[in-house]
Design a protein around this motif. Structure first.
Motif, PDB file in Angstrom:
ATOM      1  N   CYS A 115      -5.704   1.994   4.638  1.00 44.29           N
ATOM      2  CA  CYS A 115      -5.156   2.636   3.454  1.00 44.29           C
ATOM      3  C   CYS A 115      -3.914   1.882   2.980  1.00 44.29           C
ATOM      4  CB  CYS A 115      -4.799   4.097   3.743  1.00 44.29           C
ATOM      5  SG  CYS A 115      -6.221   5.134   4.154  1.00 44.29           S
ATOM      6  N   THR A 116      -3.683   1.920   1.685  1.00 41.95           N
ATOM      7  CA  THR A 116      -2.542   1.227   1.092  1.00 41.95           C
ATOM      8  C   THR A 116      -1.533   2.252   0.590  1.00 41.95           C
ATOM      9  OG1 THR A 116      -4.017  -0.557   0.366  1.00 41.95           O
ATOM     10  CG2 THR A 116      -1.835  -0.451  -0.639  1.00 41.95           C
ATOM     11  N   VAL A 117      -0.259   2.002   0.857  1.00 40.92           N
ATOM     12  CA  VAL A 117       0.807   2.862   0.349  1.00 40.92           C
ATOM     13  C   VAL A 117       0.980   2.556  -1.139  1.00 40.92           C
ATOM     14  CG1 VAL A 117       3.226   3.515   0.526  1.00 40.92           C
ATOM     15  CG2 VAL A 117       1.948   2.921   2.594  1.00 40.92           C
ATOM     16  N   THR A 118       0.610   3.514  -1.994  1.00 42.58           N
ATOM     17  CA  THR A 118       0.638   3.300  -3.439  1.00 42.58           C
ATOM     18  C   THR A 118       1.873   3.884  -4.109  1.00 42.58           C
ATOM     19  OG1 THR A 118      -0.714   5.287  -3.737  1.00 42.58           O
ATOM     20  CG2 THR A 118      -1.861   3.181  -3.587  1.00 42.58           C
ATOM     21  N   ASP A 160      10.153  14.416  -0.074  1.00 40.80           N
ATOM     22  CA  ASP A 160       9.778  13.159   0.572  1.00 40.80           C
ATOM     23  C   ASP A 160       8.287  13.167   0.863  1.00 40.80           C
ATOM     24  OD1 ASP A 160      12.406  12.125   0.670  1.00 40.80           O
ATOM     25  OD2 ASP A 160      12.842  13.403   2.403  1.00 40.80           O
ATOM     26  N   ALA A 161       7.610  12.128   0.420  1.00 43.19           N
ATOM     27  CA  ALA A 161       6.165  12.040   0.648  1.00 43.19           C
ATOM     28  C   ALA A 161       5.723  10.593   0.543  1.00 43.19           C
ATOM     29  CB  ALA A 161       5.399  12.899  -0.357  1.00 43.19           C
ATOM     30  N   LEU A 162       4.555  10.351   1.103  1.00 46.18           N
ATOM     31  CA  LEU A 162       3.941   9.023   1.081  1.00 46.18           C
ATOM     32  C   LEU A 162       2.575   9.165   0.418  1.00 46.18           C
ATOM     33  CD1 LEU A 162       5.242   6.456   2.279  1.00 46.18           C
ATOM     34  CD2 LEU A 162       3.623   6.628   4.168  1.00 46.18           C
ATOM     35  N   GLN A 163       2.364   8.456  -0.684  1.00 49.46           N
ATOM     36  CA  GLN A 163       1.064   8.487  -1.352  1.00 49.46           C
ATOM     37  C   GLN A 163       0.254   7.280  -0.895  1.00 49.46           C
ATOM     38  OE1 GLN A 163       0.023   7.164  -5.564  1.00 49.46           O
ATOM     39  NE2 GLN A 163       0.456   9.341  -5.895  1.00 49.46           N
ATOM     40  N   ILE A 164      -0.936   7.547  -0.365  1.00 45.69           N
ATOM     41  CA  ILE A 164      -1.769   6.455   0.131  1.00 45.69           C
ATOM     42  C   ILE A 164      -3.121   6.500  -0.577  1.00 45.69           C
ATOM     43  CG2 ILE A 164      -0.615   6.380   2.365  1.00 45.69           C
ATOM     44  CD1 ILE A 164      -2.952   7.838   3.582  1.00 45.69           C
ATOM     45  N   GLY A 165      -3.712   5.318  -0.774  1.00 44.35           N
ATOM     46  CA  GLY A 165      -4.998   5.192  -1.439  1.00 44.35           C
ATOM     47  C   GLY A 165      -6.023   4.560  -0.520  1.00 44.35           C
ATOM     48  N   PHE A 166      -7.302   4.908  -0.767  1.00 40.53           N
ATOM     49  CA  PHE A 166      -8.385   4.427   0.090  1.00 40.53           C
ATOM     50  C   PHE A 166      -9.604   4.111  -0.757  1.00 40.53           C
ATOM     51  CE2 PHE A 166     -12.235   5.640   2.552  1.00 40.53           C
ATOM     52  CZ  PHE A 166     -12.202   4.624   3.502  1.00 40.53           C
ATOM     53  N   ASP A 167     -10.336   3.061  -0.378  1.00 38.94           N
ATOM     54  CA  ASP A 167     -11.610   2.664  -0.970  1.00 38.94           C
ATOM     55  C   ASP A 167     -11.423   2.090  -2.371  1.00 38.94           C
ATOM     56  OD1 ASP A 167     -14.268   2.165  -1.061  1.00 38.94           O
ATOM     57  OD2 ASP A 167     -14.905   4.241  -1.380  1.00 38.94           O
ATOM     58  N   ASP A 168     -11.685   0.801  -2.501  1.00 36.57           N
ATOM     59  CA  ASP A 168     -11.484   0.105  -3.774  1.00 36.57           C
ATOM     60  C   ASP A 168     -12.421   0.620  -4.861  1.00 36.57           C
ATOM     61  OD1 ASP A 168      -9.561  -1.411  -2.617  1.00 36.57           O
ATOM     62  OD2 ASP A 168     -10.861  -3.120  -2.176  1.00 36.57           O
ATOM     63  N   LEU A 184       6.278   0.361  -0.124  1.00 30.21           N
ATOM     64  CA  LEU A 184       5.252   0.261  -1.149  1.00 30.21           C
ATOM     65  C   LEU A 184       4.382  -0.965  -0.899  1.00 30.21           C
ATOM     66  CD1 LEU A 184       4.467   1.798  -3.763  1.00 30.21           C
ATOM     67  CD2 LEU A 184       5.782   0.090  -5.020  1.00 30.21           C
ATOM     68  N   GLY A 185       3.066  -0.754  -0.852  1.00 37.57           N
ATOM     69  CA  GLY A 185       2.135  -1.857  -0.642  1.00 37.57           C
ATOM     70  C   GLY A 185       1.752  -2.095   0.801  1.00 37.57           C
ATOM     71  N   ASP A 186       2.376  -1.380   1.756  1.00 36.66           N
ATOM     72  CA  ASP A 186       2.031  -1.559   3.173  1.00 36.66           C
ATOM     73  C   ASP A 186       0.632  -1.040   3.467  1.00 36.66           C
ATOM     74  OD1 ASP A 186       4.450  -2.681   3.618  1.00 36.66           O
ATOM     75  OD2 ASP A 186       5.330  -0.988   4.683  1.00 36.66           O
ATOM     76  N   GLN A 187       0.023  -1.602   4.499  1.00 39.93           N
ATOM     77  CA  GLN A 187      -1.298  -1.182   4.956  1.00 39.93           C
ATOM     78  C   GLN A 187      -1.152  -0.264   6.173  1.00 39.93           C
ATOM     79  OE1 GLN A 187      -4.564  -2.076   3.857  1.00 39.93           O
ATOM     80  NE2 GLN A 187      -3.597  -2.934   2.032  1.00 39.93           N
ATOM     81  N   ILE A 188      -1.879   0.852   6.153  1.00 45.69           N
ATOM     82  CA  ILE A 188      -1.912   1.772   7.294  1.00 45.69           C
ATOM     83  C   ILE A 188      -3.327   1.763   7.857  1.00 45.69           C
ATOM     84  CG2 ILE A 188      -1.439   4.106   8.099  1.00 45.69           C
ATOM     85  CD1 ILE A 188       0.234   4.564   5.629  1.00 45.69           C
ATOM     86  N   THR A 189      -3.445   1.471   9.130  1.00 49.87           N
ATOM     87  CA  THR A 189      -4.759   1.348   9.762  1.00 49.87           C
ATOM     88  C   THR A 189      -4.966   2.453  10.791  1.00 49.87           C
ATOM     89  OG1 THR A 189      -3.861  -0.195  11.395  1.00 49.87           O
ATOM     90  CG2 THR A 189      -4.809  -1.143   9.400  1.00 49.87           C
ATOM     91  N   VAL A 190      -6.132   2.424  11.413  1.00 51.60           N
ATOM     92  CA  VAL A 190      -6.534   3.491  12.332  1.00 51.60           C
ATOM     93  C   VAL A 190      -5.714   3.474  13.625  1.00 51.60           C
ATOM     94  CG1 VAL A 190      -8.297   2.169  13.567  1.00 51.60           C
ATOM     95  CG2 VAL A 190      -8.621   4.637  13.221  1.00 51.60           C
ATOM     96  N   ASP A 191      -4.912   2.439  13.856  1.00 55.82           N
ATOM     97  CA  ASP A 191      -4.158   2.358  15.110  1.00 55.82           C
ATOM     98  C   ASP A 191      -3.019   3.372  15.192  1.00 55.82           C
ATOM     99  OD1 ASP A 191      -2.379   1.286  13.317  1.00 55.82           O
ATOM    100  OD2 ASP A 191      -2.339  -0.723  14.212  1.00 55.82           O
ATOM    101  N   ILE A 192      -2.804   4.196  14.136  1.00 61.65           N
ATOM    102  CA  ILE A 192      -1.802   5.266  14.253  1.00 61.65           C
ATOM    103  C   ILE A 192      -2.330   6.411  15.119  1.00 61.65           C
ATOM    104  CG2 ILE A 192      -0.843   4.703  11.992  1.00 61.65           C
ATOM    105  CD1 ILE A 192      -2.154   7.259  10.912  1.00 61.65           C
ATOM    106  N   PHE A 193      -3.642   6.403  15.390  1.00 60.40           N
ATOM    107  CA  PHE A 193      -4.235   7.425  16.261  1.00 60.40           C
ATOM    108  C   PHE A 193      -4.486   6.830  17.643  1.00 60.40           C
ATOM    109  CE2 PHE A 193      -5.814   8.568  11.966  1.00 60.40           C
ATOM    110  CZ  PHE A 193      -5.178   9.791  11.847  1.00 60.40           C
TER     111      PHE A 193
END
Length: 204
Positions: free
Chosen positions: A32-35, A46-54, A91-100
């Motif tokens: 996911c990308t931090v949008t 305070d919040a983080l908006q993330i986007g998924f799937d192009d 902004l623009g960072d990638q979040i991957t499944v490794d947070i779990f």
């Protein structure tokens, strides 16, 4: 609440150390990308908006293109905000499944399968009437739903036939059985709402 967006791949089963067969669901979780990064000074929270799937630029509006261009990202199909995110992202960072991590528990929410218009037996688990004693056409009917001249109406909340499914459902405390980081796959115990390719929100 930290979390990630994903897509339901399907169901399978795994064997634990005791040889017991465990049904589980495979989810493509991220990347996911931090949008957008919302702050209390600017947005009031305070919040983080993330986007998924192009998403194809051909099907995107100019407003969407401008919004995602700030994050140097392609247009996303699914966008969700997470308030009070544990980790710091820009902004623009990638979040991957490794947070779990394997062994922890997550909550998964999504849109359930639509069943269309259903009667009370399927929708609410009514028993139905007896099949003997000469009953004719009331086998799956709800029976009495209200009084006579008073109150002369049906109360709100009466369990009747109607639209079933196609609603947001959250399943809580699903155990993470496996994390495949190189393919961004998350395997959780049990089932999650929706059909294959349904977008899911996964929260710690």
């Amino acid at each position: 609440m930290s979390g990630l967006l994903g897509k339901k791949i399907g169901m399978t089963s795994l064997y634990d150390e005791n040889g017991k067969n465990i049904p589980c669901t495979v989810i493509q979780a991220g990347p996911c990308t931090v949008t957008q990064v919302r702050t209390s000074e600017v947005d009031g929270y305070d919040a983080l908006q993330i986007g998924f799937d192009d998403k194809s630029d051909k099907n995107a509006t100019m407003a969407e293109k401008g919004h995602f261009k700030k994050a140097d990202s392609s247009v996303k199909r699914k966008v969700v905000e997470f308030q009070d995110y544990e980790d710091e992202f820009k902004l623009g960072d990638q979040i991957t499944v490794d947070i779990f991590k394997e062994g922890e528990f997550v909550d998964v929410s999504g849109i359930s399968k639509g069943k269309g218009f259903q009667g009370v037996v399927k929708r609410h688990g009514f028993r139905g009437s007896e099949q003997t004693h000469g009953q004719q056409s009331m086998l799956r009917a709800p029976g009495s739903v209200g009084a006579a001249s008073y109150p002369a109406r049906i109360f709100k909340g009466m369990r009747m036939g109607g639209q079933m499914g196609n609603k947001k459902v959250k399943v809580t405390n699903l155990k993470v059985l496996k994390v495949v980081e190189d393919k961004n796959l998350l395997v959780v115990k049990g089932c999650v709402p929706g059909h294959k390719n349904t977008y899911l929100t996964i929260q710690k």
